[in-house]
Design an enzyme around this catalytic site. Structure first.
Site, PDB file in Angstrom:
ATOM      1  N   LYS A   1       4.608  -3.018  -8.367  1.00  0.00           N
ATOM      2  CA  LYS A   1       3.348  -3.179  -7.642  1.00  0.00           C
ATOM      3  C   LYS A   1       2.202  -2.623  -8.485  1.00  0.00           C
ATOM      4  O   LYS A   1       2.286  -1.530  -9.031  1.00  0.00           O
ATOM      5  CB  LYS A   1       3.435  -2.434  -6.312  1.00  0.00           C
TER       6      LYS A   1
ATOM      7  N   SER B   1       0.412  -3.484   1.881  1.00  0.00           N
ATOM      8  CA  SER B   1      -0.260  -3.937   0.680  1.00  0.00           C
ATOM      9  C   SER B   1       0.716  -4.330  -0.440  1.00  0.00           C
ATOM     10  O   SER B   1       0.297  -4.772  -1.503  1.00  0.00           O
ATOM     11  CB  SER B   1      -1.201  -2.843   0.171  1.00  0.00           C
TER      12      SER B   1
ATOM     13  N   SER C   1       3.055  -0.120   4.177  1.00  0.00           N
ATOM     14  CA  SER C   1       2.955  -1.120   3.108  1.00  0.00           C
ATOM     15  C   SER C   1       4.242  -1.464   2.379  1.00  0.00           C
ATOM     16  O   SER C   1       4.252  -2.361   1.542  1.00  0.00           O
ATOM     17  CB  SER C   1       1.904  -0.675   2.081  1.00  0.00           C
TER      18      SER C   1
END
Length: 497
Positions: free
Chosen positions: A74, A149, A173
């Protein structure tokens, strides 16, 4: 080409490499081929360094538990030396000069990282639709959110590009996108995994980094490799008896589970399909020998969302101050409206406001701890609804105009206090906070929590259920998840549909 690539989880792929049946290079070729085929439709990978990964495979990767397994990170808190990081923002583009501690530990497992995945700007919203990189599509249905996210990481795992990917969780997330993409997502206990050296803790302890995976055992094995104290950390957590992987491979004792149905954000409607899956999951757990009893945590829901917003807005203000200090004031103009205004709110609140909010967090921790004196864990939905279409969760054009007007209104009055007291913040943030009505509890309390993929909606979108464990008791969560997985309760992945 290694055609059987998607038939194995990460541990299974590493076993093939260790046995000499497949090389790390062949494994990487298979992952890159899938990325080239699928990512133009998903928009989940925002930066690639294939050649570097090929060189690593050729030179020889560390002989760790995931030797040769293709991997993605990520693009938010995972610093990877020599590669840029944008944090989902048009205001940031920095080449990291060092690896963050968790990346060092991940590299030592033998994973072969070849790119970075899409994320919301600074991880502030629970859908992955940043203006910097565009929206990531749900692997089950184009045009629908993959969650956030860590939506890019969930999408690459669900689509079979990689068997696991780095992810982070400050308000849900990891669990949120895992639920919407039909993958497994564990948020570890506060302090279990390192966040340094850049941070001692994120969002006053709300943030935890780990992975999103297809199998439970991969998540457990990676936690074995990455967990543990680091220099400068405010937490030192005792390791489990045995390993997390061993826990994932054995059935738990009969558990006493609290059934939590009421969302912790006011005016949140839980979808009927989600409630039906919750009831179904409770019955399945009872059939496996566990006891499930309706029991709600005693949480003040009016303070709950407010206290979370105060803490996160304060940290957003700190983040944006750093952006301005490092890159210049002109970069702040490129921020997305919700980021800009969360920073504005953070600056307008006082130190006393922050301490009041943290006291509210303690009250949540205490009340949830009381509940977990009686119960081993809490069962609830991960998200109140299945995935929504793109454009539903980010601010509308009207909301953006209203939020930007706050800068003008802020001259002469304390806009932050007014925005909270007038109900403006509650109105504007409710579409997002309402979706976090079950995940926030794990972040505020620091408790370990996981999303398990257990059903599909009538529209063909995944529905996940969440289980929240006692502090530092990931072992029981992983044991139950492994038991559910082996019992065939997990849904098929997007590439298997």
């Amino acid at each position: 080409m290694f055609k059987e690539y998607t038939q194995y989880d990460a541990l299974g792929l590493a076993a093939l490499v260790n046995a000499g049946e497949v090389s790390a290079k062949e494994m990487l070729e298979a992952a890159i081929a899938r990325a080239n085929k699928l990512d133009p439709k998903l928009n989940a990978i925002i930066h690639r360094f294939d050649e570097r990964a090929y060189q690593a495979a050729q030179a020889g990767l560390p002989a760790g538990v995931f030797n040769g397994v293709p991997y993605l990170l990520k693009d938010l808190s995972f610093y990877f030396a020599g590669e840029p990081i944008t944090m989902g923002s048009r205001s940031v583009n920095v080449v990291n000069t060092y690896d963050s501690e968790i990346v060092k530990r991940m590299k030592a497992t033998g994973v072969n990282t070849f790119g970075k995945t899409n994320t919301a700007e600074f991880g502030l919203i629970i859908t992955t639709e940043p203006k910097a990189h565009g929206p990531t599509h749900n692997p089950f249905k184009k045009g629908y959110s993959s969650g956030g996210s860590s939506g890019g990481s969930a999408a690459v795992v669900a689509s079979g590009i990689v068997p696991m990917a780095g992810a982070g969780d400050g308000g849900g997330s990891i669990r949120f996108p895992a639920a919407w993409c039909g993958t497994f997502g564990l948020k570890p206990s506060r302090g279990r995994n390192p966040l340094g050296p850049a941070l001692a803790e994120g969002w006053d302890g709300a943030v935890a980094d780990h992975v999103i995976t297809r199998s439970v055992r991969d998540s457990a094995a990676m936690l074995d490799a990455t967990s543990g104290s680091e220099i400068g950390s405010p937490y030192v957590i005792a390791p489990p008896d045995g390993t997390f992987l061993e826990a994932a491979m054995r059935a738990p004792r009969p558990l006493n589970i609290a059934l939590h149905q009421q969302p912790l954000v006011a005016n949140t409607v839980v979808d009927k399909e989600v409630l039906a899956v919750l009831e179904q999951t409770a019955k399945q757990l009872e059939a496996m020998g566990h006891r499930v009893t309706l029991a709600e945590p005693n949480i003040n829901i009016e303070k709950f969302w407010h206290d979370f917003m105060v803490v996160v807005c304060a940290h957003t203000a700190f983040t944006i101050d750093n952006v301005e200090r490092c890159f210049g004031a002109e970069h702040v103009q490129n921020l997305e409206p919700q980021t800009y205004n969360m920073a504005l709110l953070g600056r307008s609140l006082s130190a006393v406001d922050l301490v009041h909010a943290k006291q509210g967090w303690h009250e949540c921790q205490y009340q949830t701890g009381l509940l977990l004196e009686t119960y081993d864990m809490i069962l609830c939905p991960t998200v109140p609804t299945p995935a929504v279409k793109h454009g539903v969760l980010p601010p509308s054009r009207m909301d953006e105009m209203l939020m930007r007007s706050a800068e003008v209104l802020n001259k002469g009055i304390n806009m932050g206090k007014y925005a909270f007291s007038s109900g403006m913040i509650e109105k504007l943030s409710n579409p997002v906070l309402g979706k976090m009505a079950f995940t926030l509890l794990g972040n505020i309390t620091g408790l370990p929590a996981m999303s398990v993929p257990v059903d599909m909606s009538k529209k063909g979108l995944p529905i996940g259920m969440q289980l929240i464990g006692r502090m530092n008791d990931e072992t029981t969560l992983l044991s139950l998840a492994g038991e559910m997985e082996r019992a065939g309760l997990f849904t098929k992945h997007a590439f298997e549909k």
